[in-house]
Structure formats: C-alpha cells, structure tokens
Write a protein that holds these residues in place. Structure first.
Motif, short mmCIF file in Angstrom:
data_model
loop_
_atom_site.label_atom_id
_atom_site.label_comp_id
_atom_site.label_asym_id
_atom_site.label_seq_id
_atom_site.Cartn_x
_atom_site.Cartn_y
_atom_site.Cartn_z
N GLU A 152 -14.65 1.11 4.25
CA GLU A 152 -15.14 0.02 3.40
C GLU A 152 -14.75 -1.32 4.04
O GLU A 152 -13.58 -1.65 4.11
N GLU A 205 0.84 -1.20 0.00
CA GLU A 205 0.00 0.00 0.00
C GLU A 205 0.88 1.25 0.00
O GLU A 205 1.92 1.28 0.66
N ARG A 222 -5.50 -0.21 7.03
CA ARG A 222 -4.79 -0.30 5.76
C ARG A 222 -3.41 -0.84 6.07
O ARG A 222 -2.49 -0.10 6.39
P1 ATP Z 1 -9.32 -0.14 -0.75
O1 ATP Z 1 -10.06 0.67 -1.76
O2 ATP Z 1 -9.69 0.20 0.68
O3 ATP Z 1 -7.85 -0.24 -0.99
P2 ATP Z 1 -9.72 -2.51 -2.26
O4 ATP Z 1 -10.72 -2.07 -3.24
O5 ATP Z 1 -8.30 -2.59 -2.61
O6 ATP Z 1 -9.88 -1.61 -0.92
P3 ATP Z 1 -10.57 -5.26 -2.28
O7 ATP Z 1 -9.47 -5.68 -3.14
O8 ATP Z 1 -11.96 -5.23 -2.79
O9 ATP Z 1 -10.21 -3.86 -1.60
O10 ATP Z 1 -10.50 -6.11 -0.93
C1 ATP Z 1 -11.65 -6.54 -0.21
C2 ATP Z 1 -11.64 -5.98 1.19
O11 ATP Z 1 -10.38 -6.14 1.83
C3 ATP Z 1 -11.89 -4.48 1.24
O12 ATP Z 1 -13.28 -4.22 1.19
C4 ATP Z 1 -11.29 -4.10 2.56
O13 ATP Z 1 -12.23 -4.31 3.61
C5 ATP Z 1 -10.15 -5.08 2.73
N1 ATP Z 1 -8.84 -4.46 2.45
C6 ATP Z 1 -8.35 -4.08 1.26
N2 ATP Z 1 -7.11 -3.58 1.37
C7 ATP Z 1 -6.79 -3.65 2.70
C8 ATP Z 1 -5.63 -3.31 3.47
N3 ATP Z 1 -4.55 -2.79 2.90
N4 ATP Z 1 -5.66 -3.53 4.81
C9 ATP Z 1 -6.75 -4.06 5.40
N5 ATP Z 1 -7.87 -4.42 4.73
C10 ATP Z 1 -7.91 -4.21 3.40
#
Ligand code: ATP
Ligand code: MG
Length: 550
Positions: free
Chosen positions: A380, A116, A125
């Motif tokens: 989210e 990230e 995150r």
């Molecule tokens: P974001 O927009 O927050 O980066 P994403 O669209 O990358 O999320 P997805 O790939 O759809 O997320 O992942 C499904 C779920 O995993 C997300 O809805 C979120 O709750 C969780 N998630 C995503 N990235 C992270 C992270 N870096 N740390 C913790 N939880 C995460």
C-alpha cells in the motif's frame, strides 16, 4: 538499497539516507509536490509533536494508543504524533469561518513516528518514515466528493510519474473512520497486504474489506438424518475433526465465540475459512470486538474450548452466508469431547442473521459480476479517505454559509508513504544485477564511468563530457574511482542508473564512447564530439519508455 549504498540501518525501523538514497527520495518528493500543487493543494508544515489532549477530544488517543510513541515533557504533559487529522482540523477551526474560504486542501511532507508492532522490510514499515498527508475541506458532500476525485486522479499521476504500476482497491477505513476509501497498491509478491481482483470486471479490494458471492450450499452425506452426537475425545481443531469424520474441512461448521461490545455472540463459518474480524465488526456494527476468553466460552457453550457449535446456543448466532443451507454438516456439540454429525443448520439451529464475515479468496465469485476473483499481494503506497464531518464536528471546523447558517466542513484525507513509495519503485524494478531506476526518480540520470582512471585521455574526455552534460541540466554521477573495471561495472548495474556511459581506451579507439541502457541492456555508440547531445536525446527515449511501461 543497503547493498547499493542508498540507506543504512540505525536500528529496527530506523534508517539513515545516504547521498544517493536521499537524492532519489528528494525526486519522489518533488513529484509529489508538483502534482499536489498542480491539484491546487497548499503546502504547510505541522509539528510532529501534538498535545495528547487534542487526541483525547476525538477519542483517537484510545484507538491509536498502541501505535503512538508517547512522550512526556518536563511538566509531565503527554505528547504524541502518529498522523494529523486532529491537528489540521484544529488549525482550520481557527482559520476558516466562511464558505468563501472553501474549498481548501492543505498538505505537508513530514516525518511520522509510529511504534509499529513489526517494523520490517526496511523502509516499508518503519518507526520513523516520511509521509505526504493532505486534508480537504469542503462546504458540502458533493463538493467533498469532487475533491476526493481530484486527489484520486492526482495519486494516479504521482505514482505513474514515479514509474509505478498501481492497482486501486476498495479499502477498509480502519482507525481513520469515514465512509469509504481506496488504496493504491503496488503489486508485488513481497507485499504485506492481500487483495483480490476480478478477472472480468473492475472490482478490486483489500482482503480486509473484500466481499465475495456465496455459491450454492453443498449438501453432505447424512443430510436426511437427524443430528447425532459422536464422541470425539480431544479432537478440537478443524483438521483433527475433519480427519476423524473422513470429510473435507469445509463440511465442518466452525463456531467461534466473540464478545461484541461486551455481549457474547457465536459466529459460524465453513471449516476451511477464517473469520475476517474487520468485516465481522462492521456487520455487527460493534465498536469493540474480540474473541471470547476460555471462561466465557465455557459459560456460554457449556463446554471447554474446541467443542462449540450453533445447535442449542442461547446467544445470538451469526452465520456466514457460505454455510446457509448447509445440510449433513459436522459441528461442535457444546459438550466436552463431542461433535454433532448430520446437522442441518436451518433446521437444527436458530440463526439470528446470515452475514459475509469470511476472507474472500482466490477463485471466489466476484460480488459485482460473479466471475472468478484472483488473489494478489500488494504494497500500500497511498490511501485516500472520505472522512465526512466526523472531525470537523468534534473539533469545531465550522463555516457560515451565505445565509449565515453554520455547518461543519466536509473532509477528506489523503496519504502517501513517500519513503515506502521509493522502496516500492525498486520492488517493482530490478533484476539479478540490481536496481533498474526509472528516469524520474533515479538518484542521477546518467553515470559516466571512466574505465581506467589512470588513462589520461579517457579521464580528460570524461571530465569534459560530465561538464557538458551538467551544463545542459543533466544530473551525472561520475565514477572516476581507481578501481578495477569489473568492480565499477558491477556497481553501476547494482545502482542501476538509467544510462551508463563508459569511456575507455577500447571504445575510444573505435571512435566513440559506449552508452548502455540499464532497462533493456541495449548498447549504443556515440562519437565523442556528439556524445552529450546523443545522451540527452536517449534520455528522452528512456523517459518515454517509462510512460509506456506504466
Ligand atoms: P498500514 O496499514 O500499512 O499500517 P496505515 O493505514 O497505517 O498503513 P496511513 O495512516 O493511511 O497508513 O498512512 C498513509 C501511508 O503512509 C500509507 O499508505 C503507507 O504508504 C505509509 N505508511 C504507513 N505506515 C508506515 C510505516 N510504518 N512505514 C512506512 N510507511 C508507512
Ligand atoms: Mg499502520
């Protein structure tokens, strides 16, 4: 979470779960498992490392390359693993051949690794986090829609059982692709995502995607006059130019030059609004979109950065619907140190198309019903996508129908941030003293606190009570530390288990033990002999309160 001893930070975006944190996490996982199983999904476990080559086959190596941790094995072969659409589709391509094997929904609860840009807010995150990801495969679009509905409802149940109030919003499909998606948002001021919801109807959307209706275009002074070039030496920003013209920023037509799939385009928006590049990319159906560099801007406008305007441009001009009908407006003159006043967009410029490419905001009109939209912030916690046949076609997840004809399976994918959900529960339930756990995910349901560990009778009664509760299936944390009562009560509030049972000389003298409800602060007494039975009964009340409150 740090103060309450649930987690510890190893380094940026990397956390250890301590015993209490791990118990809460496992309770969230259990709820997720139970509900996924109930919905008919099958649990599997896929590797966290994938050969890079499979990601190149769908083109997503390129799309996700910035967020992927890329490692090399000793043979210098690349390995990555940010998510699992490719991997599960590859699996299904080998396992499924007939319509008789469908529908199928496969899920896993597993660690994901993402590099990230800004790991922050603890588990929210992180670079390594636990996700529940599920993938549905169906014979057709209607069937896939039904699978999507089932997951949508399942997610509602999961979050409700975790004690979370969620808002479901329309969302952008981003790097996942597919036709439509919904996000499950936990409303919280600390949330990273902006969203709008309608104050009258059920419309709600992530700002990445949210639309709003443009109102009547304002007509400013000078609307009757022809454009006039005004010297504006060194005035480039909207604020500077607006101040110079003594006009509101909205009177300016901000013009940005983008490069969409290698072609320059101009985008015109009201001076007080920002371009939403996700919406813009969609509107232009562009695969790649970026702001033009200074050299390109000079080349297409004939002026340095800061003086672009729609009048006289030779490249396509896309104007936001909100500047349609703008008269008496101010805009860059496409000449160094100059702006144009009295511009009538329709009369003076040639607009290729009016589009909705700005961020919706508080007070805008709902695209469905026209009532006012309200801006909110959210976390989210879950995201459901209709993927269609993009992955099944690319990776050969095909099946034969009853007539022996081959079709790609129609897919959906569904993610829950398990570790993020845990933190979101706390984000929604706390007071100045600490966490207020819902019964469903509390590390333990009950804390038995012996006020004075040196007092033999208190100790004996506490031990018997803990034993009896555990025998009855209640999970109990026993605070028998030889600490001052003040410290123990403070810690109990900070950790925030639903019921705190204190056993001390004073309450025993009054014939009982004291039970305090963390969520309401209510205190009840129970006779020692009936204590375990009362506590179990009151746990039921706390559980029911969870259902009502969500
Ligand atoms: P974001 O927009 O927050 O980066 P994403 O669209 O990358 O999320 P997805 O790939 O759809 O997320 O992942 C499904 C779920 O995993 C997300 O809805 C979120 O709750 C969780 N998630 C995503 N990235 C992270 C992270 N870096 N740390 C913790 N939880 C995460
Ligand atoms: Mg992400």
């Amino acid at each position: 979470m740090l103060r309450a001893g649930l987690i510890r930070r190893l380094s940026s975006g990397l956390y250890t779960f301590l015993p209490l944190g791990l118990r809460a996490l496992q309770k969230v996982e259990r709820i997720v498992r139970e509900e996924m199983d109930r919905a008919g999904a099958l649990e599997i476990l896929m590797p966290a490392l994938h050969p890079q080559e499979i990601w190149e086959r769908t083109g997503r190596f390129e799309v996700l390359k910035d967020v992927m941790f890329k490692i090399r094995d000793r043979q210098e072969r690349g390995l990555v693993g940010p998510t699992h659409e490719e991997i599960v589709t590859d699996l299904v391509s080998h396992e499924v051949s007939s319509y008789r094997q469908l529908p199928m929904n496969l899920y896993q609860i597993q660690s994901k690794f993402r590099d990230e840009i800004r790991p922050r807010f603890g588990l929210m995150r992180a670079k390594e986090f636990i996700m529940k990801d599920a993938y549905s495969f169906d014979v057709g679009w209607d069937e896939a829609e039904a699978s999507y509905r089932v997951m949508y409802e399942t997610y509602r149940r999961i979050f409700r059982r975790c004690g979370l109030r969620t808002k479901i919003v329309e969302a952008d499909t981003g790097a996942m692709g597919g036709s439509s998606s919904h996000e499950f948002m936990v409303l919280a001021d600390s949330g990273e995502d902006g969203l709008v919801e309608c104050t009258a109807c059920s419309y709600a959307a992530n700002l990445e995607r949210a639309e709003s209706k443009a109102g009547e275009a304002p007509v400013f002074d000078g609307a009757e006059r022809t454009p006039e070039e005004v010297a504006t030496p060194n005035l480039r920003t909207v604020q500077e130019v607006a101040a110079f013209f003594k006009s509101p920023p909205a009177r300016l037509m901000k013009t940005l030059i983008y490069v969409a799939d290698e072609k320059p385009v101009a985008v015109v928006v009201p001076g007080d609004r920002d371009v939403n590049e996700i919406k813009l990319r969609r509107s232009l159906s562009a695969a790649a979109l970026a702001l033009a560099d200074d050299a390109t801007i000079e080349k297409v406008t004939g002026a340095p950065v800061g003086f672009a305007g729609p009048v006289g441009l030779k490249i396509p001009v896309y104007a936001d619907a909100r500047v349609k009908g703008y008269r008496g407006a101010v805009t860059g003159a496409n000449r160094k140190d100059a702006h144009l006043a009295n511009v009538d967009l329709a009369r003076d410029a040639s607009v290729a198309e009016y589009v909705d490419v700005t961020f919706a905001r508080d007070g805008d009109a709902c695209p469905r019903c026209g009532a006012a939209l309200q801006g909110k912030r959210g976390i989210e916690v879950g995201h459901v996508f209709k993927l269609g046949t993009k992955y099944s076609e690319q990776l050969g997840a095909l099946y034969l129908d009853a007539e022996g004809k081959q079709h790609p399976a129609v897919m959906g994918c569904y993610g829950i941030g398990v570790t993020r959900t845990l933190q979101a529960v706390i984000e929604q339930r706390f007071d100045k003293d600490g966490i207020i756990w819902p019964l469903s995910v509390a590390p333990y349901s009950v804390e038995v606190l012996v006020v004075n560990a040196q007092h033999e009778e208190s100790m004996a009664i506490s031990l018997r009570l803990v034993e009896e509760l555990e025998r009855g299936g209640v999970d109990v944390l026993f605070d028998d530390r030889d600490e001052r009562p003040g410290v123990k009560f403070k810690d109990a509030d900070l950790l925030g288990l639903p019921l705190r049972v204190s056993v001390g000389e004073r309450s025993l003298a009054k014939g009982g033990i004291e039970v305090r409800f963390r969520h309401s602060g209510e205190v009840r007494m129970a006779p020692v002999a009936e204590a375990a039975a009362r506590i179990r009964e009151w746990m039921g009340e706390v559980g029911a309160q969870l259902e009502e409150g969500s």
